[in-house]
Design a protein around this motif. Structure first.
Motif, short mmCIF file in Angstrom:
data_model
loop_
_atom_site.label_atom_id
_atom_site.label_comp_id
_atom_site.label_asym_id
_atom_site.label_seq_id
_atom_site.Cartn_x
_atom_site.Cartn_y
_atom_site.Cartn_z
N ALA A 291 0.85 -1.19 0.00
CA ALA A 291 0.00 0.00 0.00
C ALA A 291 0.89 1.24 0.00
O ALA A 291 2.11 1.15 0.18
CB ALA A 291 -0.92 0.00 1.22
N ASN A 292 0.25 2.40 -0.21
CA ASN A 292 0.94 3.69 -0.15
C ASN A 292 0.27 4.56 0.92
O ASN A 292 -0.97 4.62 0.98
CB ASN A 292 0.86 4.41 -1.50
CG ASN A 292 1.49 3.60 -2.61
OD1 ASN A 292 2.70 3.47 -2.69
ND2 ASN A 292 0.65 3.03 -3.48
N ILE A 307 -2.97 -6.29 7.96
CA ILE A 307 -1.71 -6.80 8.52
C ILE A 307 -1.93 -7.30 9.95
O ILE A 307 -1.44 -8.37 10.33
CB ILE A 307 -0.62 -5.69 8.49
CG1 ILE A 307 -0.21 -5.41 7.05
CG2 ILE A 307 0.59 -6.10 9.33
CD1 ILE A 307 0.64 -4.17 6.89
N GLN A 308 -2.70 -6.53 10.71
CA GLN A 308 -2.98 -6.93 12.09
C GLN A 308 -3.84 -8.19 12.14
O GLN A 308 -3.57 -9.11 12.92
CB GLN A 308 -3.67 -5.78 12.82
CG GLN A 308 -3.91 -6.04 14.30
CD GLN A 308 -4.54 -4.86 15.00
OE1 GLN A 308 -5.01 -3.92 14.36
NE2 GLN A 308 -4.55 -4.88 16.32
N TYR A 317 5.00 -7.50 4.03
CA TYR A 317 4.28 -6.33 3.53
C TYR A 317 5.26 -5.20 3.22
O TYR A 317 6.37 -5.14 3.76
CB TYR A 317 3.22 -5.85 4.51
CG TYR A 317 3.70 -5.48 5.89
CD1 TYR A 317 4.19 -4.20 6.17
CD2 TYR A 317 3.65 -6.40 6.94
CE1 TYR A 317 4.62 -3.86 7.45
CE2 TYR A 317 4.07 -6.07 8.21
CZ TYR A 317 4.56 -4.80 8.46
OH TYR A 317 4.98 -4.46 9.72
N SER A 318 4.84 -4.34 2.30
CA SER A 318 5.60 -3.14 1.94
C SER A 318 4.64 -1.96 1.91
O SER A 318 3.63 -2.00 1.20
CB SER A 318 6.27 -3.30 0.57
OG SER A 318 7.36 -4.17 0.64
N ILE A 319 4.96 -0.93 2.67
CA ILE A 319 4.15 0.29 2.67
C ILE A 319 5.05 1.45 2.25
O ILE A 319 6.04 1.75 2.91
CB ILE A 319 3.53 0.56 4.05
CG1 ILE A 319 2.57 -0.58 4.41
CG2 ILE A 319 2.78 1.89 4.04
CD1 ILE A 319 1.90 -0.43 5.75
N ALA A 335 6.91 -4.45 -8.70
CA ALA A 335 7.08 -5.63 -9.54
C ALA A 335 8.17 -6.54 -8.98
O ALA A 335 8.05 -7.77 -9.01
CB ALA A 335 7.42 -5.22 -10.97
N ASN A 336 9.22 -5.94 -8.46
CA ASN A 336 10.31 -6.71 -7.87
C ASN A 336 9.81 -7.53 -6.68
O ASN A 336 10.10 -8.73 -6.56
CB ASN A 336 11.41 -5.74 -7.44
CG ASN A 336 12.71 -6.46 -7.10
OD1 ASN A 336 12.83 -7.66 -7.28
ND2 ASN A 336 13.67 -5.71 -6.60
N GLU A 337 9.05 -6.88 -5.80
CA GLU A 337 8.50 -7.56 -4.62
C GLU A 337 7.58 -8.71 -5.03
O GLU A 337 7.64 -9.81 -4.49
CB GLU A 337 7.73 -6.56 -3.75
CG GLU A 337 8.56 -5.43 -3.17
CD GLU A 337 9.18 -5.80 -1.84
OE1 GLU A 337 9.37 -7.01 -1.58
OE2 GLU A 337 9.48 -4.89 -1.06
#
Length: 353
Positions: A291-292, A307-308, A317-319, A335-337
């Protein structure tokens, strides 16, 4: 995370950046011209020259707005409609929902694979696009892994989007998604233990509600999803709600319906049991979320709730600080993730227990 040099160049980065710079320079130039003309208009307010300048200023302002909109269109779309992928064959895929409604679906196959003669069980990646988009939205993220890992990619235009007719706000899309995954899982050449679903926005919500509890889905990747519709609707300003409605998105009025389609009610902290398993597969071996923080469409608190609920560790996860709803400027790393996570699932590198 893979280094930049290890990852296939799936984006025309230089061309993309050059077009962005050109648009930005045009915008800066127009701002300077507008300022100069405003000064001239203030010096000669009652002359014809002043009125002409005012008219030209208005035209330039409109042009600047169009440039700004076009700039954001470049950022959001990332030119994915123009991408070409070598060594892949794209074909129509016959998909009908259980109620008989035909939906336009597609299959991407590596040239080296002949589905009619293969005796191997092949992994499958399923892409679910966001609301108001179409099947090609997920190409930029999913097709590189298909090229390199000899798997099949399936995607389709949801109701009222792309070539599929209907109302794009019809929540029958959830049932259609269930039918689509069931159809693919039942194919004789698909390895049921290696099915991965990738969803963006509304596609992420579908992935959460349908793919997460599905016993045949080994991996789920969700991006910018609204996982709690009650929270999402209640936190919307009147303007946001009107804009959604104006664009054709209709939230169910009944709170029970909102809860029915809220993924947080399907998530399990301990994970779920996949087909033929006696113990649940932990979410850390199955789920990845992105997410952003500055998402103007779906508040990223939705992702924090997910996430919780899933009890995910940081590596799942990546924020991003910035990127809007569609990860503008972050596409390469997204795309890499995605590719790293899918590859780990296909190669069974993620610990199952």
């Amino acid at each position: 995370m893979n280094s930049k040099n290890d990852f296939p160049q799936i984006f025309p980065l230089q061309d993309y950046q050059r077009k962005l710079r050109k648009k930005k320079m045009s915008g800066v130039f127009l701002v300077l011209v507008i300022l100069v003309m405003c000064v001239i208009s203030s010096i000669f307010p009652e002359s014809y020259w002043g009125w002409i300048n005012l008219f030209l200023v208005l035209l330039l302002v409109m042009d600047f707005i169009l440039i700004y909109v076009d700039l954001n269109r470049y950022k959001i779309a990332t030119l994915w409609d123009d991408f070409e992928y070598k060594k892949l064959v794209k074909q129509p895929f016959n998909f009908k929902a259980k109620d008989g409604m035909k939906q336009f679906a597609y299959i991407y196959i590596p040239e080296s694979i002949n589905l009619e003669n293969t005796s191997k069980k092949l992994p499958a990646v399923i892409g679910l696009h966001g609301w108001g988009s179409h099947h090609r939205e997920m190409d930029r993220y999913c097709l590189p892994i298909v090229q390199k890992n000899q798997c099949i990619y399936y995607t389709y235009d949801s109701v009222g989007q792309g070539l599929t007719p209907g109302d794009k706000s019809d929540f029958r899309q959830i049932n259609d998604c269930q039918d689509f995954i069931d159809t693919i899982a039942a194919l004789p050449y698909i390895d049921r233990k290696k099915i991965v679903v990738v969803g963006m926005s509304l596609g992420a919500m579908k992935a959460a509600v349908v793919a997460y509890p599905h016993p045949d889905v080994r991996g789920i990747i969700m991006m910018s999803g609204a996982y709690d519709l009650v929270y999402t609707k209640n936190r919307m300003s009147k303007l946001e709600y009107l804009l959604f409605k104006w664009n054709g998105f209709k939230f169910p009025n009944d709170e029970k319906e909102l809860k029915k389609y809220s993924a947080v009610n399907y998530f399990r902290a301990e994970g779920i049991c996949l087909r033929d398993d006696v113990e649940p597969t932990p979410n850390s071996a199955r789920v990845f979320i992105m997410a952003n923080k500055n998402d103007p469409v779906v508040r990223y608190e939705n992702t924090l709730k997910a996430i919780q609920s899933l009890n995910l560790p940081p590596e799942n996860y990546s924020i991003f600080e910035k990127g809007g709803h569609c990860f503008e400027g972050n596409e390469y790393w997204v795309a890499n993730e995605i590719n790293t996570f899918i590859k780990a699932i296909l190669e069974n590198e993620l610990k199952k227990y």
